[in-house]
Design a protein around this motif. Structure first.
Motif, PDB file in Angstrom:
ATOM      1  N   VAL A 234       0.847  -1.188   0.000  1.00 29.09           N
ATOM      2  CA  VAL A 234       0.000   0.000   0.000  1.00 29.09           C
ATOM      3  C   VAL A 234       0.884   1.241   0.000  1.00 29.09           C
ATOM      4  CG1 VAL A 234      -1.736   1.297   1.299  1.00 29.09           C
ATOM      5  CG2 VAL A 234      -1.845  -1.202   1.225  1.00 29.09           C
ATOM      6  N   THR A 235       0.600   2.162  -0.912  1.00 28.93           N
ATOM      7  CA  THR A 235       1.373   3.402  -0.994  1.00 28.93           C
ATOM      8  C   THR A 235       0.638   4.585  -0.374  1.00 28.93           C
ATOM      9  OG1 THR A 235       0.529   3.858  -3.208  1.00 28.93           O
ATOM     10  CG2 THR A 235       2.625   2.666  -3.045  1.00 28.93           C
ATOM     11  N   ASP A 236      -0.695   4.513  -0.295  1.00 27.79           N
ATOM     12  CA  ASP A 236      -1.466   5.630   0.245  1.00 27.79           C
ATOM     13  C   ASP A 236      -2.877   5.156   0.588  1.00 27.79           C
ATOM     14  OD1 ASP A 236      -2.001   8.232   1.015  1.00 27.79           O
ATOM     15  OD2 ASP A 236      -2.293   8.985  -1.016  1.00 27.79           O
ATOM     16  N   VAL A 237      -3.460   5.753   1.599  1.00 31.21           N
ATOM     17  CA  VAL A 237      -4.867   5.529   1.927  1.00 31.21           C
ATOM     18  C   VAL A 237      -5.620   6.762   1.463  1.00 31.21           C
ATOM     19  CG1 VAL A 237      -6.552   5.163   3.758  1.00 31.21           C
ATOM     20  CG2 VAL A 237      -4.306   4.082   3.905  1.00 31.21           C
ATOM     21  N   ILE A 238      -6.531   6.577   0.500  1.00 35.24           N
ATOM     22  CA  ILE A 238      -7.281   7.698  -0.055  1.00 35.24           C
ATOM     23  C   ILE A 238      -8.380   8.117   0.904  1.00 35.24           C
ATOM     24  CG2 ILE A 238      -8.718   8.477  -1.967  1.00 35.24           C
ATOM     25  CD1 ILE A 238      -7.214   6.360  -3.681  1.00 35.24           C
ATOM     26  N   SER A 239      -9.190   7.146   1.345  1.00 40.46           N
ATOM     27  CA  SER A 239     -10.258   7.429   2.298  1.00 40.46           C
ATOM     28  C   SER A 239     -10.721   6.116   2.912  1.00 40.46           C
ATOM     29  CB  SER A 239     -11.437   8.135   1.623  1.00 40.46           C
ATOM     30  OG  SER A 239     -12.079   7.271   0.717  1.00 40.46           O
ATOM     31  N   PHE A 240     -11.430   6.245   4.043  1.00 39.27           N
ATOM     32  CA  PHE A 240     -12.019   5.049   4.640  1.00 39.27           C
ATOM     33  C   PHE A 240     -13.180   5.453   5.532  1.00 39.27           C
ATOM     34  CE2 PHE A 240      -8.559   6.284   7.444  1.00 39.27           C
ATOM     35  CZ  PHE A 240      -9.098   6.192   8.710  1.00 39.27           C
ATOM     36  N   ASP A 241     -14.175   4.568   5.558  1.00 40.38           N
ATOM     37  CA  ASP A 241     -15.287   4.666   6.491  1.00 40.38           C
ATOM     38  C   ASP A 241     -15.761   3.246   6.760  1.00 40.38           C
ATOM     39  OD1 ASP A 241     -17.096   3.930   4.399  1.00 40.38           O
ATOM     40  OD2 ASP A 241     -17.476   6.026   3.912  1.00 40.38           O
ATOM     41  N   GLU A 242     -16.913   3.078   7.379  1.00 41.28           N
ATOM     42  CA  GLU A 242     -17.373   1.743   7.767  1.00 41.28           C
ATOM     43  C   GLU A 242     -17.813   0.879   6.593  1.00 41.28           C
ATOM     44  OE1 GLU A 242     -20.346   2.173  10.790  1.00 41.28           O
ATOM     45  OE2 GLU A 242     -18.828   2.391  12.347  1.00 41.28           O
ATOM     46  N   GLN A 243     -18.019   1.471   5.414  1.00 40.64           N
ATOM     47  CA  GLN A 243     -18.491   0.707   4.259  1.00 40.64           C
ATOM     48  C   GLN A 243     -17.511   0.668   3.098  1.00 40.64           C
ATOM     49  OE1 GLN A 243     -22.195   2.719   3.558  1.00 40.64           O
ATOM     50  NE2 GLN A 243     -23.283   1.407   4.993  1.00 40.64           N
ATOM     51  N   LEU A 244     -16.499   1.536   3.083  1.00 43.40           N
ATOM     52  CA  LEU A 244     -15.587   1.610   1.944  1.00 43.40           C
ATOM     53  C   LEU A 244     -14.210   2.061   2.387  1.00 43.40           C
ATOM     54  CD1 LEU A 244     -15.223   1.591  -1.202  1.00 43.40           C
ATOM     55  CD2 LEU A 244     -15.805   4.022  -1.120  1.00 43.40           C
ATOM     56  N   VAL A 245     -13.185   1.313   1.953  1.00 44.87           N
ATOM     57  CA  VAL A 245     -11.796   1.702   2.161  1.00 44.87           C
ATOM     58  C   VAL A 245     -11.167   1.803   0.778  1.00 44.87           C
ATOM     59  CG1 VAL A 245      -9.576   1.096   3.195  1.00 44.87           C
ATOM     60  CG2 VAL A 245     -11.695   0.509   4.392  1.00 44.87           C
ATOM     61  N   MET A 246     -10.581   2.972   0.480  1.00 39.04           N
ATOM     62  CA  MET A 246      -9.946   3.200  -0.822  1.00 39.04           C
ATOM     63  C   MET A 246      -8.440   3.354  -0.617  1.00 39.04           C
ATOM     64  SD  MET A 246     -12.776   5.814  -2.395  1.00 39.04           S
ATOM     65  CE  MET A 246     -11.860   6.106  -3.881  1.00 39.04           C
TER      66      MET A 246
ATOM     67  N   VAL B 201     -12.135  -1.609  -1.125  1.00 45.18           N
ATOM     68  CA  VAL B 201     -12.656  -2.697  -0.302  1.00 45.18           C
ATOM     69  C   VAL B 201     -14.011  -2.232   0.195  1.00 45.18           C
ATOM     70  CG1 VAL B 201     -12.311  -4.116   1.744  1.00 45.18           C
ATOM     71  CG2 VAL B 201     -10.323  -3.356   0.414  1.00 45.18           C
ATOM     72  N   GLU B 202     -15.064  -2.972  -0.163  1.00 42.32           N
ATOM     73  CA  GLU B 202     -16.407  -2.636   0.279  1.00 42.32           C
ATOM     74  C   GLU B 202     -16.884  -3.682   1.272  1.00 42.32           C
ATOM     75  OE1 GLU B 202     -18.877  -0.290  -2.941  1.00 42.32           O
ATOM     76  OE2 GLU B 202     -18.217  -2.233  -3.734  1.00 42.32           O
ATOM     77  N   GLY B 203     -17.697  -3.244   2.239  1.00 45.48           N
ATOM     78  CA  GLY B 203     -18.211  -4.178   3.220  1.00 45.48           C
ATOM     79  C   GLY B 203     -19.029  -3.469   4.282  1.00 45.48           C
ATOM     80  N   ASN B 204     -19.135  -4.108   5.434  1.00 48.13           N
ATOM     81  CA  ASN B 204     -19.900  -3.581   6.562  1.00 48.13           C
ATOM     82  C   ASN B 204     -19.034  -3.577   7.802  1.00 48.13           C
ATOM     83  OD1 ASN B 204     -22.554  -3.264   5.314  1.00 48.13           O
ATOM     84  ND2 ASN B 204     -22.459  -5.488   5.098  1.00 48.13           N
ATOM     85  N   ALA B 205     -19.190  -2.545   8.616  1.00 50.92           N
ATOM     86  CA  ALA B 205     -18.443  -2.399   9.870  1.00 50.92           C
ATOM     87  C   ALA B 205     -16.942  -2.503   9.649  1.00 50.92           C
ATOM     88  CB  ALA B 205     -18.921  -3.427  10.900  1.00 50.92           C
ATOM     89  N   LEU B 206     -16.448  -1.912   8.540  1.00 48.82           N
ATOM     90  CA  LEU B 206     -15.016  -1.946   8.247  1.00 48.82           C
ATOM     91  C   LEU B 206     -14.280  -0.998   9.189  1.00 48.82           C
ATOM     92  CD1 LEU B 206     -15.037  -1.900   4.344  1.00 48.82           C
ATOM     93  CD2 LEU B 206     -14.837  -3.875   5.857  1.00 48.82           C
ATOM     94  N   ARG B 207     -13.129  -1.466   9.658  1.00 51.43           N
ATOM     95  CA  ARG B 207     -12.305  -0.678  10.567  1.00 51.43           C
ATOM     96  C   ARG B 207     -10.850  -0.906  10.197  1.00 51.43           C
ATOM     97  NH1 ARG B 207      -9.890  -1.416  15.793  1.00 51.43           N
ATOM     98  NH2 ARG B 207     -10.375  -3.628  15.682  1.00 51.43           N
ATOM     99  N   VAL B 208     -10.113   0.165   9.976  1.00 47.85           N
ATOM    100  CA  VAL B 208      -8.686   0.046   9.707  1.00 47.85           C
ATOM    101  C   VAL B 208      -8.004  -0.244  11.031  1.00 47.85           C
ATOM    102  CG1 VAL B 208      -6.622   1.215   8.864  1.00 47.85           C
ATOM    103  CG2 VAL B 208      -8.804   1.570   7.694  1.00 47.85           C
ATOM    104  N   HIS B 209      -7.501  -1.459  11.133  1.00 49.25           N
ATOM    105  CA  HIS B 209      -6.915  -1.956  12.381  1.00 49.25           C
ATOM    106  C   HIS B 209      -5.434  -1.588  12.469  1.00 49.25           C
ATOM    107  CE1 HIS B 209      -6.422  -4.565  15.824  1.00 49.25           C
ATOM    108  NE2 HIS B 209      -5.473  -5.223  15.204  1.00 49.25           N
ATOM    109  N   VAL B 210      -4.700  -1.747  11.364  1.00 49.08           N
ATOM    110  CA  VAL B 210      -3.279  -1.408  11.296  1.00 49.08           C
ATOM    111  C   VAL B 210      -3.079  -0.523  10.081  1.00 49.08           C
ATOM    112  CG1 VAL B 210      -0.942  -2.301  10.929  1.00 49.08           C
ATOM    113  CG2 VAL B 210      -2.526  -3.557  12.394  1.00 49.08           C
ATOM    114  N   LEU B 211      -2.358   0.580  10.259  1.00 48.03           N
ATOM    115  CA  LEU B 211      -2.012   1.478   9.170  1.00 48.03           C
ATOM    116  C   LEU B 211      -0.539   1.804   9.312  1.00 48.03           C
ATOM    117  CD1 LEU B 211      -2.584   3.339   6.784  1.00 48.03           C
ATOM    118  CD2 LEU B 211      -3.417   5.045   8.409  1.00 48.03           C
TER     119      LEU B 211
END
Length: 99
Positions: A29-41, A51-61
């Motif tokens: 991974v070179t960059d995190v564009i955005s993230f919320d509970e339903q979408l991580v770009m 990455v699409e889903g439900n209750a998504l949480r970035v655990h390690v960055l």
């Protein structure tokens, strides 16, 4: 080290590991564009990724090592072509906002 200085080189291997649709680890991974509970770009060494889903949480960055871990229910993983504006997250944000 700041996040801006934490870009990684293209020599890092891109790898994804998904365990029972509940835990996802992405390397390269070179960059995190955005993230919320339903979408991580993410931007990766192999292109942009959603990455699409439900209750998504970035655990390690850890952009210094190019690793992102995501917990939650993963519904889909998709790669897409990027333009410069999409790399900045602008077009993707507005296209989702006005669906």
């Amino acid at each position: 080290m700041s996040i801006e200085g934490a870009k990684i080189s293209r020599d890092v291997a891109h790898r994804i590991q998904l365990l029972e649709r509940k835990s996802l680890e992405v390397c390269g991974v070179t960059d995190v564009i955005s993230f919320d509970e339903q979408l991580v770009m993410l931007n990766t060494v192999c292109g942009s990724m959603e990455v699409e889903g439900n209750a998504l949480r970035v655990h390690v960055l850890n952009l210094a090592d190019g690793i992102v871990s995501i917990d939650g229910t993963v519904d889909s993983i998709r790669y897409y072509e990027t333009s410069q504006n999409e790399k900045d997250g602008k077009n993707r944000f507005f296209s989702r906002l006005f669906r």
